[in-house]
Design an enzyme around this catalytic site. Structure first.
Site, short mmCIF file in Angstrom:
data_model
loop_
_atom_site.label_atom_id
_atom_site.label_comp_id
_atom_site.label_asym_id
_atom_site.label_seq_id
_atom_site.Cartn_x
_atom_site.Cartn_y
_atom_site.Cartn_z
CE LYS A 263 -14.11 -7.70 6.13
NZ LYS A 263 -13.64 -6.35 6.47
NE ARG A 338 -13.33 1.68 -0.53
CZ ARG A 338 -12.45 2.12 0.38
NH1 ARG A 338 -11.44 2.90 0.03
NH2 ARG A 338 -12.59 1.77 1.65
#
Length: 485
Positions: A263, A338
């Site tokens: 990130k 996920r």
């Protein structure tokens, strides 16, 4: 700890009192006027005529506050106005260093005093943190809130206090940094809370996770120097009304660097201690249910790890075999939540659940779509169930917006070399993430909540404050308790 809440038959003389008045009132009810001097009563009535919503009388030894209900079209909006009035009131009580306050309801809204107390208590939350200087450690003056007379029963006050403890527990977890709350510590904190509240916790370690072949959780953990955990929280009272359990699944990424798909920073990575807010909401909900002895069988599943780029970190292009047996091509290691949830959703099938709800700070797409004002919901549960959850969201002002899971969105996660890939297109990212999860939520009704927007606030916002909000706890508690016969 949250503000102590209690019931009082009447407010003592010269105590700080809060009077809740109906919308449109311009004259004080006799019970609210009490022994006010005539000049003071005229002052309050003039302020009411000027449409002031919060009027303050400073008697020097004590205070009187008059809160006027807003004119709103729905009961949910009136309730939210009362919580926000509680936040405004808290600011004034704090400034005046008030230690205890007595709330009297003189409106037709029967639960008005409870709602105002809820806003007060949520506003009073302070993360204890790690400051060492004495000035920073000074606690707030306000310590106790009394609801007077028929404003609420003792049972209702006790229930609200238990719920608020669950919210505070979730907030504390979210606000803790990684070096104070790794995956093992997270699991231990949930287990300790269970011992206090009355739910059990089974913490699966690395060996057990490997034995279960939870390929998603194991892959995300590869770059971490610390092991993953998979916590099973269970609250099963003897008088549970449901034959099949409700299962709550929470994402427990205790810090997310993005892995090798690192990130950018600042902003994107700086607040990623909050990436376990879904798991915190599950723990907070189980805490509140158990504390209040709600007669429901509820199970919480929290897979936990941090996501780092070190060591043998999983890489874009890797193919994982999940707990369910499906294979997943990794397109981006920052789409890690996920993968954890997929293993947990597959694991949930063994409980033959009545309903599974997962919560996760899953996608920036949900934030871009809804901001911090709502969470995205999607799922395979019956429309009536989704509607009931949405109604619970409006009731507690943790609102949901439902998005579709049309078949066409499955194209977003197609892979040339595996069953599916873990990254959708640039558009509708929150939907393609849910479409990914749908492949693992098989054999039971399921709802996915993407809480990425409201889970953590970088600036104060009314009673939600700054930092972890505990979103999901009040929502799930409201929804689940409404399932009782």
């Amino acid at each position: 700890m949250p503000l102590a809440l209690a019931h009082a038959a009447a407010a003592p003389a010269q105590s700080t009192q809060v009077f809740i008045l109906p919308h449109g009132t311009t004259s004080l009810p006799a019970a609210a006027a009490g022994d006010l001097p005539e000049a003071a009563a005229r002052y309050v009535e003039k302020a009411l005529a000027d449409d002031q919503k919060l009027v303050h009388l400073n008697h020097f030894s004590h205070h009187h506050y008059f809160v006027v209900l807003a004119d709103k079209p729905t009961t949910a909006q009136v309730a939210e106005q009362l919580r926000r009035a509680g936040h405004t009131l808290h600011g004034q009580l704090k400034a005046e260093k008030v230690e205890e306050v007595f709330i009297e309801n003189h409106s037709a809204t029967s639960n008005a005093a409870l709602l105002l107390a809820e806003g007060l208590a949520l506003s009073a939350y302070q993360f204890e943190g790690y400051k060492t200087d004495e000035k920073s450690q000074k606690p707030a003056s306000l310590a106790r809130v009394y609801v007077v007379g028929n404003g609420a029963t003792v049972a209702e006050i006790t229930e609200l206090e238990g719920l608020l403890e669950g919210v505070e527990f979730a907030r504390d977890l979210v606000n803790a940094p990684l070096n104070k709350l790794n995956a093992v510590q997270f699991a231990e904190r949930m287990a300790e809370a269970g011992d206090r509240a009355g739910y059990t916790t089974d913490i699966l370690d690395l060996a057990k996770i490997e034995a279960l072949r939870m390929g998603g959780l194991l892959a995300v953990n590869l770059g971490s120097p610390e092991p993953p955990t998979f916590s099973i929280l269970e609250y099963k009272p003897e008088n549970a009304q449901n034959e099949k359990p409700y299962v709550l699944v929470g994402k427990g990424v205790v810090f997310d660097t993005g892995g090798l798909s690192l990130k950018p920073t600042p902003n994107s990575m700086d607040m990623m201690k909050c990436d376990m807010a879904g798991g915190a909401a599950v723990a907070g909900t189980l805490y509140a249910l158990a504390k209040n002895q709600v007669p429901l069988h509820v199970i919480g599943l929290v897979p936990a790890t941090d996501n780092r780029p070190g060591g043998l970190a999983y890489a874009p292009g890797d193919v994982l075999t999940m707990h369910s047996g499906l294979t997943v091509e990794v397109r981006n290691t920052d789409a890690e939540g996920r993968l954890l949830l997929a293993d947990a959703l597959s694991f949930a099938k063994r409980y033959e659940p009545e309903l599974v709800i997962d919560l996760a700070t899953l996608t920036g797409a949900a934030v871009r779509a809804l901001g911090t004002e709502a969470s995205a919901s999607m799922g395979t549960a019956e429309p009536a169930t989704l509607q009931k959850l949405a109604e619970a969201g409006y009731a507690v002002h943790e609102r949901l917006v439902e998005f579709p899971l049309w078949d066409e969105y499955a194209d977003h996660i197609k892979s040339d070399i595996a069953d599916i890939n873990n990254l959708g297109k640039g558009e509708a990212g929150h939907i393609s993430a849910a479409k990914f999860l749908e492949r693992f939520a098989v054999g039971y009704p399921w709802i996915h909540l993407d809480i990425a927007g409201p889970a953590y606030l970088t600036a104060p916002e009314s009673y939600r404050g700054k930092g972890g909000t505990g979103v999901g706890v009040r929502l799930l508690y409201e929804f689940l308790t409404k399932q009782l016969a």
